[in-house]
Scaffold this active site. Structure first.
Site, PDB file in Angstrom:
ATOM      1  N   GLY A  84      11.684   3.743 -28.946  1.00 51.96           N
ATOM      2  CA  GLY A  84      11.745   4.997 -29.684  1.00 51.96           C
ATOM      3  C   GLY A  84      10.390   5.345 -30.289  1.00 51.96           C
ATOM      4  O   GLY A  84       9.570   5.976 -29.649  1.00 51.96           O
ATOM      5  N   HIS A 427      11.197   4.614 -16.135  1.00 51.17           N
ATOM      6  CA  HIS A 427      10.924   4.059 -17.458  1.00 51.17           C
ATOM      7  C   HIS A 427      11.908   2.955 -17.827  1.00 51.17           C
ATOM      8  O   HIS A 427      11.550   2.001 -18.509  1.00 51.17           O
ATOM      9  CB  HIS A 427      10.981   5.190 -18.483  1.00 51.17           C
TER      10      HIS A 427
END
Length: 462
Positions: A84, A427
């Protein structure tokens, strides 16, 4: 009050006190009997609940632990951390290497055949507070997260969790994660190593860690990103030259409007692709997870993980009251894939964790770094730039590794570190290439090289 009333209250007090201190009782309270929308039986136990990491402020982290499918007492424990900063490890379990994945209806689940709990006991922790179901009774905690406190709180979580699950004390323990967990994982490993040096008989038997498509060094990440975007044809020659000229090391220290402008031009040239997986179509209804951007990171958002429609199904599922009840969630919490409040108020983030990797290599930990090679957020070129900056000695040549006769990717081994590229993954490697990701974690746990050349390579159909 009568004698019998006093006796009853004393019995309740003793029962509550005993259940709070007895690990077996706590485990039973945390055990998940059945997930809503689960139409099949599973051969493993799983547990979910809260562990307090700071009593003064009331910080508590939410966890979900799934035992290994076979002989869990002989298997290691892997802690998975999502990046994040501000994204949920619980969400990652549901779209990556966890045993359950959410169906399109957002109300039911199916079994993931490539779950990592086929080879290890998996512990998913929503960290820091403010992420997912994790919370604090002190509201200011949510806007005061950072790398240092996240590492400290997660270490405290582990120590407290092991008191609840003492059967895992001294068990071979590994940490894995992706994206911004490129900070979390080595920093937590460092905190554990230092704690173990000062505390004889520590219950945490850290053996190694593994990070994928990991934020590692801001300068190398950025230089590698520019290189990747130009190499695969996402940006023009002129923009590539300008990015390298205007977005240099100084632009990290002194804000540069020229750098910002050329980054915006690069964004426009790339168009509406999914930068987390440049060769796959994005979800047509990409409305759930907000895109976040901070200057110190990269061109393009890094806040969320890969953004397929499964994110939307997962958000629906974890906000169902019956799901929250089954997972022993406190009260009713609006669950988000990623928290904007956490991301936008992040307090500390070093520009590089290369020094942390270097320190940890001296302790003989097993350290693997892997990269999906279709990610345009933290691409393979960024990771190679950072590994090159470590100036390690090569002990195994660059070579292909194989999966069912096909090239699964490439690998190179160094003194203290193994690098693995996963072919065709974005990713989130476990999402795009689940079978290859499971082979990756098997090799990592065994401490063996990725499968070498095979005698006969099966050619792909034209």
């Amino acid at each position: 009050m009568s004698f019998w009333n006093w006796s009853f209250l004393l019995l309740v007090f003793v029962s509550v006190t005993w259940s709070d201190s007895n690990p077996i009782t706590q485990q039973k309270l945390d055990q998940v009997s059945n997930l809503p929308g689960q139409s099949f039986d599973v051969a493993f136990a799983h547990y979910a609940g809260y562990v307090t990491v700071n009593k003064e402020f009331g910080r508590a982290l939410f966890y979900w632990m799934t035992e290994a499918t076979n002989d869990p007492s002989s298997k290691p424990l892997i802690l998975w951390l999502e990046g994040g900063p501000g994204c949920s490890s619980l969400a990652s379990a549901m779209v990556n290497g966890g045993p359950f994945h959410v169906n399109e209806d957002g109300k039911s689940v199916y079994l993931n055949p490539y779950s990592w709990n086929t080879v290890a006991n998996m512990l998913f922790v929503e960290s820091p507070v403010g992420v997912g179901y994790s919370y604090s009774n002190t509201s200011s905690d949510i806007t005061n997260n950072g790398d240092k406190r996240t590492a400290a709180d997660t270490l405290q979580f582990l120590l407290n969790w092991l008191e609840r699950f003492p059967q895992y004390k001294g068990r071979d323990f590994y940490i894995a994660g992706q994206s911004y967990a490129g900070h979390y994982v080595p920093q937590l490993s460092q905190a554990i190593v230092r704690y173990n040096k000062e505390n004889a008989g520590s219950p945490i038997n850290l053996k190694g860690y593994m990070v994928g498509n990991a934020l590692t060094d801001d300068h190398n990440d950025r230089v590698g990103l520019f290189q990747f975007m130009w190499t695969v044809g996402l940006i023009s020659d002129q923009t590539y030259k300008k990015l390298n000229e205007l977005c240099n090391r100084e632009s990290f220290i002194f804000p540069s409007s020229e750098c910002d402008k050329i980054i915006e031009i690069a964004n426009q040239e790339m168009g509406g692709i999914d930068r987390y997986s440049i060769f796959t179509p994005p979800c047509p209804n990409n409305s759930v997870t907000k895109r976040f951007l901070k200057r110190w990171h990269n061109v393009g958002p890094i806040g969320q993980s890969y953004d397929p429609c499964s994110e939307e199904y997962t958000v629906i599922y974890f906000n169902l009251p019956e799901v929250q009840s089954a997972l022993h969630v406190n009260n009713s919490i609006k669950w988000e894939f990623c928290s904007a409040a956490v991301y936008n108020n992040w307090k500390d983030s070093p520009i590089s964790v290369l020094d942390v990797h270097q320190e940890l290599m001296t302790y003989g930990l097993r350290i693997w770094i892997y990269s999906g090679n279709t990610d345009a957020v933290i691409p393979v070129t960024s990771t190679r730039q950072s590994i090159d900056a470590l100036n390690l000695t090569t002990i195994g040549p660059w070579r292909a590794w194989y999966d069912d006769g096909q090239v699964g990717g490439w690998t190179q081994e160094y003194t203290g570190l193994t690098f693995v590229v996963v072919r065709g993954a974005g990713h989130q490697v476990p999402f795009h290439k689940p079978k290859q990701a499971l082979n990756l974690v098997k090799s990592f746990l065994a401490g063996t090289s990725m499968a070498p050349f095979v005698d006969k390579v099966v050619e792909s159909s034209p």
